[in-house]
Write an enzyme that holds these catalytic residues in place. Sequence first.
Site, PDB file in Angstrom:
ATOM      1  CG  ASP A  88     -28.225 -16.789  13.102  1.00 58.84           C
ATOM      2  OD1 ASP A  88     -29.444 -16.632  13.257  1.00 58.84           O
ATOM      3  OD2 ASP A  88     -27.558 -16.098  12.329  1.00 58.84           O
ATOM      4  CD  GLU A 107     -26.783  -8.269  12.350  1.00 58.35           C
ATOM      5  OE1 GLU A 107     -26.084  -9.244  12.002  1.00 58.35           O
ATOM      6  OE2 GLU A 107     -27.970  -8.393  12.743  1.00 58.35           O
TER       7      GLU A 107
HETATM    8  O1  DER Z   1     -28.931 -11.777  11.131  1.00 56.72           O
HETATM    9  C1  DER Z   1     -28.499 -11.681  12.280  1.00 56.72           C
HETATM   10  O2  DER Z   1     -27.300 -11.663  12.601  1.00 56.72           O
HETATM   11  C2  DER Z   1     -29.504 -11.644  13.408  1.00 56.72           C
HETATM   12  O3  DER Z   1     -29.005 -10.935  14.509  1.00 56.72           O
HETATM   13  C3  DER Z   1     -29.799 -13.078  13.790  1.00 56.72           C
HETATM   14  O4  DER Z   1     -28.614 -13.749  13.907  1.00 56.72           O
HETATM   15  C4  DER Z   1     -30.571 -13.213  15.077  1.00 56.72           C
HETATM   16  O5  DER Z   1     -31.876 -13.144  14.699  1.00 56.72           O
HETATM   17  P1  DER Z   1     -33.057 -13.613  15.687  1.00 56.72           P
HETATM   18  O6  DER Z   1     -32.937 -12.715  16.907  1.00 56.72           O
HETATM   19  O7  DER Z   1     -34.284 -13.347  14.880  1.00 56.72           O
HETATM   20  O8  DER Z   1     -32.831 -15.057  15.996  1.00 56.72           O
END
Ligand code: DER
Length: 233
Positions: A88, A107
């Site tokens: 983000d 993650e």
């Molecule tokens: O939830 C998360 O950590 C995702 O990786 C997010 O941070 C990135 O999502 P996006 O690629 O849809 O912006």
Amino acid sequence: SCINIAKKAAARAAVDRHVKSGNIIGIGSGSTVVFAVERLAERVSKEALKVKCVPTSFQARQLVIQHNLPLTDLEIHPELDICIDGADEVDSQMNLIKGGGGCLLQEKIVASCSKKLVIIADYTKDSQKLGDQYKKGIPIEVSPIAFVPIQNRIQKLYGGKVELRMAVNKAGPVITDSGNFILDWREFNQDINWNEINTELLLMPGIVDTGLFIQMASISYFGLADGSFKSRE
Ligand code: DER
């Protein structure tokens, strides 16, 4: 859309530059990694690459299965060569804010088992993912029984507002893949030491993990609306 062009550019750069045959790959969550899985599937079929994928969420697992990529997990492969994931925000020290998609726990676990964490993100005027804004707030994964005392303690200790993340297509709060709640911490005073805060938060009973990925990323690729990209390491 130009955001998708940007996401695709970042995703292709990461997959083309860092994936080779034999790799065990962590597959992140969110919308940008969709383009990375698409590119990975293209390369696997075109170059007969031998790869195995460890998903970081139910969404990532479905993505791997839908693209007929070999699935594995941390029990079989506790050490990964690379993890490709979104973010983000990426600040000037390459610390990440993650958890916008509510998948931060798995993650972070998969990223911590990978030799290299490669971040992919769009860099467009309205995505604001690069820099020290911390506008989107910090997601914190908590045990459901503890969310109120943790809300109160964070607000009392550090200020700002801590809100329970409510679901959109389901009544009640978001429930993560691990059965926990997400708190979103916003409007804190900007110049705090994220490394210290992260350590203090992780000591609070009931906090499972935070969306602060401190010094974990090896390199970040930012895709631009014209289909080009830039990298930071
Ligand atoms: O939830 C998360 O950590 C995702 O990786 C997010 O941070 C990135 O999502 P996006 O690629 O849809 O912006």
